[in-house]
Design an enzyme around this catalytic site. Structure first.
Site, mmCIF file in Angstrom:
data_model
loop_
_atom_site.group_PDB
_atom_site.id
_atom_site.type_symbol
_atom_site.label_atom_id
_atom_site.label_comp_id
_atom_site.label_asym_id
_atom_site.label_seq_id
_atom_site.Cartn_x
_atom_site.Cartn_y
_atom_site.Cartn_z
ATOM 1 N N GLY A 66 0.829 -1.195 0.000
ATOM 2 C CA GLY A 66 0.000 0.000 0.000
ATOM 3 C C GLY A 66 0.861 1.242 0.000
ATOM 4 O O GLY A 66 2.048 1.190 0.385
ATOM 5 N N CYS A 93 5.280 -5.999 1.689
ATOM 6 C CA CYS A 93 5.610 -4.577 1.707
ATOM 7 C C CYS A 93 4.892 -3.880 2.875
ATOM 8 O O CYS A 93 5.264 -4.082 4.022
ATOM 9 C CB CYS A 93 5.280 -3.927 0.361
ATOM 10 S SG CYS A 93 6.052 -2.297 0.146
ATOM 11 N N TYR A 94 3.848 -3.094 2.617
ATOM 12 C CA TYR A 94 3.109 -2.465 3.716
ATOM 13 C C TYR A 94 2.575 -3.531 4.671
ATOM 14 O O TYR A 94 2.549 -3.320 5.893
ATOM 15 C CB TYR A 94 1.956 -1.630 3.153
ATOM 16 C CG TYR A 94 1.146 -0.896 4.206
ATOM 17 C CD1 TYR A 94 1.518 0.373 4.626
ATOM 18 C CD2 TYR A 94 0.022 -1.478 4.780
ATOM 19 C CE1 TYR A 94 0.781 1.052 5.590
ATOM 20 C CE2 TYR A 94 -0.729 -0.815 5.734
ATOM 21 C CZ TYR A 94 -0.336 0.454 6.144
ATOM 22 O OH TYR A 94 -1.066 1.117 7.102
ATOM 23 N N HIS A 183 7.984 -7.294 -3.625
ATOM 24 C CA HIS A 183 6.707 -7.690 -4.221
ATOM 25 C C HIS A 183 6.894 -8.958 -5.064
ATOM 26 O O HIS A 183 7.386 -8.886 -6.199
ATOM 27 C CB HIS A 183 6.163 -6.568 -5.113
ATOM 28 C CG HIS A 183 5.683 -5.385 -4.346
ATOM 29 N ND1 HIS A 183 4.383 -5.276 -3.893
ATOM 30 C CD2 HIS A 183 6.328 -4.264 -3.933
ATOM 31 C CE1 HIS A 183 4.242 -4.121 -3.245
ATOM 32 N NE2 HIS A 183 5.407 -3.491 -3.254
ATOM 33 N N GLU A 185 4.588 -10.588 -6.500
ATOM 34 C CA GLU A 185 3.522 -10.700 -7.501
ATOM 35 C C GLU A 185 3.875 -10.077 -8.849
ATOM 36 O O GLU A 185 3.238 -10.381 -9.867
ATOM 37 C CB GLU A 185 2.227 -10.077 -6.975
ATOM 38 C CG GLU A 185 2.240 -8.573 -6.786
ATOM 39 C CD GLU A 185 2.772 -8.102 -5.443
ATOM 40 O OE1 GLU A 185 2.457 -6.980 -5.044
ATOM 41 O OE2 GLU A 185 3.521 -8.875 -4.787
ATOM 42 N N ASP A 241 -16.317 -10.246 -22.719
ATOM 43 C CA ASP A 241 -17.048 -10.423 -21.464
ATOM 44 C C ASP A 241 -18.520 -10.731 -21.699
ATOM 45 O O ASP A 241 -19.062 -11.707 -21.168
ATOM 46 C CB ASP A 241 -16.907 -9.174 -20.584
ATOM 47 C CG ASP A 241 -15.464 -8.800 -20.343
ATOM 48 O OD1 ASP A 241 -14.597 -9.681 -20.495
ATOM 49 O OD2 ASP A 241 -15.201 -7.635 -20.013
ATOM 50 N N LYS A 382 -9.887 -11.431 -16.390
ATOM 51 C CA LYS A 382 -10.044 -11.491 -17.842
ATOM 52 C C LYS A 382 -9.466 -12.770 -18.441
ATOM 53 O O LYS A 382 -10.085 -13.385 -19.317
ATOM 54 C CB LYS A 382 -9.361 -10.281 -18.480
ATOM 55 C CG LYS A 382 -9.655 -10.085 -19.946
ATOM 56 C CD LYS A 382 -11.022 -9.457 -20.113
ATOM 57 C CE LYS A 382 -11.234 -8.893 -21.492
ATOM 58 N NZ LYS A 382 -12.462 -8.100 -21.596
#
Length: 526
Positions: A66, A93-94, A183, A185, A241, A382
């Site tokens: 964050g 992280c945060y 991070h 990710e 979608d 997606k």
């Protein structure tokens, strides 16, 4: 109170990861990486009540990063009792800094923020979080933080360090609580997927049974249970979608579904015919196809401001759709192609993203809508929607198509929209896509588009001087659909695109290639 806008996971899903969002731009990426491990997860605001956390039934909890400092007034916080639930926790992280601050350690604002690549050195060789990683090598990771840990809480130990982060990875010596300063990710962290896999599979003992085939089976049962004998209507745009949502609902309830396709005149070349051929023809879906192009273009006369164009197109789309729905008689349900990022953004710790959403959406729902929503894709990202589409037998030309905004070519024309601009843009766009496909580049590009520029360029064609319009070509690549860079198209491909547009499209005498790098949400050239 439970969050009413969050999707309820299918009851048969035993393995779930809960992600608590502290406002990071990467939070959705964490969820995507967990889903890649075939493990179901959800993102909820950091302030989620403890009883709701317990009721969720997670096998593990991830605390996101964050932008705040734990020392800021009003900074996102967490109920410290979360750490006493006995569940594995991974703070990123945060999330790391917060667990350190709440459990008796010390965090201070760093003299300088640390952003970018760093080299991680693993200090503890047998930790389950780092299984499969070479102990001898330095590992490239991505840092993005302004605070730093000054002192660890009691019973915590160091797992890894970096040049500027002596506490780059930590864990409790007895309890299943970990923290990472970097991070895992993002793609810049080379072994990030392995670390997250180790957490969800090795630490949390998730089996990885979240597959799209299982999702389809559960969704069919869920849709039939919700709809019963009711009549269902769906606004079909031809995009990924709405098409996948329509195909899934049609498989569940068959002729109870009617799709309405509104052609607002700003579609790509032959889009209406292709939708009719696939849905009314190959799939046997009841389809109402409406040519409302003159009505839309009349409403847009003299309008140049992008957001105003969107507002007009959106309001008129809803008006036409409601008119056609009323002709069908009494309908009970409305299919929406809502995706999980829409759900996340609606309850984000940073607030609603209404302005950003207008870049993609045709229009919102009317306040007095009487139909009950059917949103079969609201748990999916997606890439998962594309998997569902393939499993349902939709052609890859549809499932793999690039994102195309609801207002269509109308927002790819700078200035006023009219047929004298739409037709050359539509033709140029078709040529560009044809050449990109021919070169085998379509699937490597996240989005390709043409933009009509309301400027005139002097040129010479044959022996005659021309004074005509300019088209810009923009092709971008993206790994996470959150950041984008221009695609490095070979010069010979760009040359063919330019040559064909200039020679085959009347009114265009110059083609330029946009090499700016912007987030995908703002690439519509306004």
């Amino acid at each position: 109170m439970p969050n009413p806008t969050a999707p309820a996971p299918h009851p048969e899903i035993d393995d779930r990861i809960l992600i608590l969002d502290f406002g990071s731009q990467y939070t959705q990426l964490i969820a995507r990486r967990v889903r890649e491990q075939h493990v179901y997860c959800e993102i909820h605001p950091a302030g989620m009540a403890l009883e709701d956390i317990e009721a969720f039934g997670a096998k593990g909890i991830i605390l996101s990063g964050g932008p705040a400092s734990v020392h800021d007034d009003g900074a996102p916080d967490i109920d410290a009792r979360v750490f006493d639930l006995g569940l594995p926790v991974l703070g990123i992280c945060y999330g790391l800094q917060l667990l350190v601050a709440r459990l008796g350690g010390a965090v201070e604002k760093a003299d300088e923020s640390e952003y970018g690549r760093a080299h991680l050195r693993i200090e503890k060789t047998n930790d389950p979080l780092f299984v499969g990683l070479s102990i001898e090598a330095d590992h490239v990771v991505w840092m993005s933080h302004g605070d730093r840990v000054l002192e660890l809480p009691p019973a915590y130990e160091i797992l890894a360090t970096s040049t500027n982060s002596p506490y780059a990875a930590i864990r409790h010596s007895e309890r299943p609580i970990w923290g990472l300063q970097f991070h895992p990710e993002v793609v810049h962290t080379e072994d990030g997927r392995q670390i997250l896999s180790n957490f969800v599979h090795g630490v949390c003992d998730c089996t990885g049974d979240w597959t799209m085939d299982a999702f389809i089976d559960a969704s069919l049962t869920q849709i039939r249970s919700q709809v019963g004998d009711g009549l269902v209507v769906c606004g079909l745009s031809g995009g990924v979608d709405s098409s996948v949502a329509a195909a899934l609902v049609h498989r569940a309830v068959g002729e109870q579904l009617t799709c309405i396709f509104v052609d607002h005149g700003m579609m790509r070349l032959n889009e209406r015919q292709e939708v009719e051929k696939l849905f009314a023809g190959a799939l046997g879906v009841k389809l109402v196809s409406v040519d409302a192009s003159e009505r839309f273009l009349s409403a847009l006369e003299g309008v140049t401001e992008p957001e105003e164009k969107r507002r007009i197109i959106g309001a008129l789309f809803i008006e036409v759709f409601e008119e056609e729905s009323e002709k069908l008689g009494e309908c009970d349900y409305l299919v929406q192609g809502t995706l999980y990022p829409d759900v996340i953004e609606s309850v984000s710790v940073k607030g609603a993203s209404v302005t950003i959403k207008t870049h993609h959406n045709v229009g919102g729902l009317p306040d007095d809508m009487r139909l009950e929503l059917v949103e079969p894709l609201r748990e999916l990202f997606k890439d998962e929607v594309r998997e569902v589409g393939r499993a349902l037998g939709l052609p890859d030309t549809l499932v793999g198509r690039h994102p195309f905004p609801g207002p269509g070519l109308g927002i790819r024309i700078l200035g006023e929209v009219g047929r004298e601009r739409l037709e050359p843009l539509r033709a140029a766009d078709a040529i560009m896509l044809e050449e990109i496909r021919h070169a085998g580049l379509y699937d490597e590009i996240w989005q390709a588009l043409c933009v009509f520029l309301p400027v005139h360029s002097v040129g010479v064609m044959g022996d005659a001087r021309t004074y005509e319009n300019v088209v810009a070509v923009r092709c971008v690549t993206s790994v996470d659909a959150m950041t984008a860079d221009f695609a490095h198209i070979p010069h010979e491909v760009l040359a063919r695109i330019s040559s064909r547009i200039i020679n085959e499209v009347p009114g265009i005498n110059r083609v330029v290639y946009d090499i700016s790098s912007k987030p995908p949400a703002t690439i519509e050239w306004e």
